[in-house]
Motif scaffolding. Structure first.
Motif, PDB file in Angstrom:
ATOM      1  N   GLY A  25     -19.669  31.259   5.482  1.00 19.87           N
ATOM      2  CA  GLY A  25     -19.254  31.006   4.112  1.00 19.87           C
ATOM      3  C   GLY A  25     -20.325  30.435   3.216  1.00 19.87           C
ATOM      4  O   GLY A  25     -21.247  29.756   3.675  1.00 19.87           O
ATOM      5  N   LEU A  26     -20.162  30.732   1.930  1.00 21.58           N
ATOM      6  CA  LEU A  26     -21.027  30.205   0.883  1.00 21.58           C
ATOM      7  C   LEU A  26     -20.154  29.399  -0.065  1.00 21.58           C
ATOM      8  O   LEU A  26     -19.259  29.942  -0.718  1.00 21.58           O
ATOM      9  CB  LEU A  26     -21.699  31.345   0.117  1.00 21.58           C
ATOM     10  N   VAL A  27     -20.387  28.091  -0.087  1.00 21.08           N
ATOM     11  CA  VAL A  27     -19.683  27.185  -0.993  1.00 21.08           C
ATOM     12  C   VAL A  27     -20.732  26.584  -1.909  1.00 21.08           C
ATOM     13  O   VAL A  27     -21.739  26.051  -1.454  1.00 21.08           O
ATOM     14  CB  VAL A  27     -18.932  26.072  -0.222  1.00 21.08           C
ATOM     15  N   PHE A  28     -20.473  26.691  -3.192  1.00 22.40           N
ATOM     16  CA  PHE A  28     -21.405  26.234  -4.201  1.00 22.40           C
ATOM     17  C   PHE A  28     -20.804  25.052  -4.943  1.00 22.40           C
ATOM     18  O   PHE A  28     -19.635  25.095  -5.331  1.00 22.40           O
ATOM     19  CB  PHE A  28     -21.664  27.402  -5.166  1.00 22.40           C
ATOM     20  N   GLU A  58     -14.153  28.317  -1.772  1.00 24.12           N
ATOM     21  CA  GLU A  58     -14.009  27.193  -2.677  1.00 24.12           C
ATOM     22  C   GLU A  58     -13.754  25.926  -1.859  1.00 24.12           C
ATOM     23  O   GLU A  58     -12.920  25.927  -0.950  1.00 24.12           O
ATOM     24  CB  GLU A  58     -12.824  27.461  -3.609  1.00 24.12           C
ATOM     25  N   GLN A  59     -14.483  24.854  -2.182  1.00 17.90           N
ATOM     26  CA  GLN A  59     -14.257  23.575  -1.520  1.00 17.90           C
ATOM     27  C   GLN A  59     -12.966  22.965  -2.048  1.00 17.90           C
ATOM     28  O   GLN A  59     -12.784  22.827  -3.249  1.00 17.90           O
ATOM     29  CB  GLN A  59     -15.421  22.620  -1.791  1.00 17.90           C
ATOM     30  N   LEU A  60     -12.066  22.619  -1.123  1.00 16.11           N
ATOM     31  CA  LEU A  60     -10.803  21.978  -1.490  1.00 16.11           C
ATOM     32  C   LEU A  60     -10.878  20.473  -1.322  1.00 16.11           C
ATOM     33  O   LEU A  60     -10.355  19.721  -2.135  1.00 16.11           O
ATOM     34  CB  LEU A  60      -9.656  22.543  -0.658  1.00 16.11           C
ATOM     35  N   SER A  61     -11.483  20.025  -0.232  1.00 16.34           N
ATOM     36  CA  SER A  61     -11.619  18.594   0.046  1.00 16.34           C
ATOM     37  C   SER A  61     -12.728  18.403   1.072  1.00 16.34           C
ATOM     38  O   SER A  61     -13.180  19.362   1.703  1.00 16.34           O
ATOM     39  CB  SER A  61     -10.305  18.003   0.564  1.00 16.34           C
ATOM     40  N   LEU A  62     -13.146  17.158   1.229  1.00 19.31           N
ATOM     41  CA  LEU A  62     -14.180  16.829   2.209  1.00 19.31           C
ATOM     42  C   LEU A  62     -13.779  15.555   2.930  1.00 19.31           C
ATOM     43  O   LEU A  62     -13.568  14.520   2.307  1.00 19.31           O
ATOM     44  CB  LEU A  62     -15.537  16.656   1.523  1.00 19.31           C
TER      45      LEU A  62
END
Length: 159
Positions: free
Chosen positions: A21-24, A102-106
């Motif tokens: 994956g590619l998360v920007f 898409e980043q949802l949380s960390l």
């Protein structure tokens, strides 16, 4: 499908279905630094598709395991294969897709792979630092597609 890497003709490369994956975020691309001492390297988050998983399910699982990040796959932008030797010496041919996500949380506590560290690299730095040519190629595909890759996928101008 594009095939990257130079196979050693004396080895039998096991096919391994994968999803990466590619998360920007804020002008940077999520990568993992895999700690191997002096032989450490950078990869895109992701890995093998297990059992009956879909590529999307594997991507979601791998992001949590490697980075603690929950993601939502947005679009599959490329597919390629990469011959390589794992750290245990086994010969593998990663075959699979590259997803914009898409980043949802960390939640760093959710990460289970202790030798993986989430790092945010400028996409052009990632092109030079990623271990696999297939990963660098997927980043280049993503950069060239820009606005056509879905929400949250457009790189910010270089600073």
């Amino acid at each position: 499908m594009l095939q990257f890497g130079e196979p050693d003709p004396s080895l039998d490369y096991a096919p391994r279905p994968t999803a990466f994956g590619l998360v920007f975020h804020e002008g940077r691309l999520a990568c993992v630094r895999v700690d191997r001492g002096d032989a450490s390297y950078y990869d895109l988050p992701g890995g093998a598709i297990d059992g009956d998983e879909t590529g999307e399910q594997a991507l979601i699982r791998e992001f949590v395991e490697e980075t603690g990040m929950a993601v939502r796959p947005v679009a599959r932008i490329a597919e390629a294969a990469q011959y390589f030797r794992k750290s245990d010496g086994s010969a593998i041919n990663n075959i699979g897709g590259f997803w914009v996500a898409e980043q949802l949380s960390l939640d760093p506590a959710a990460k289970v792979e202790t030798d993986h560290e989430l790092v945010w690299l400028h996409p052009h730095t990632a092109l030079n630092e990623l271990r696999h040519d297939a990963h660098a190629w997927a980043v280049a595909v993503w950069l060239r597609r820009g606005r056509r890759s879905g929400p949250g996928c457009v790189p910010a101008p270089e600073s």
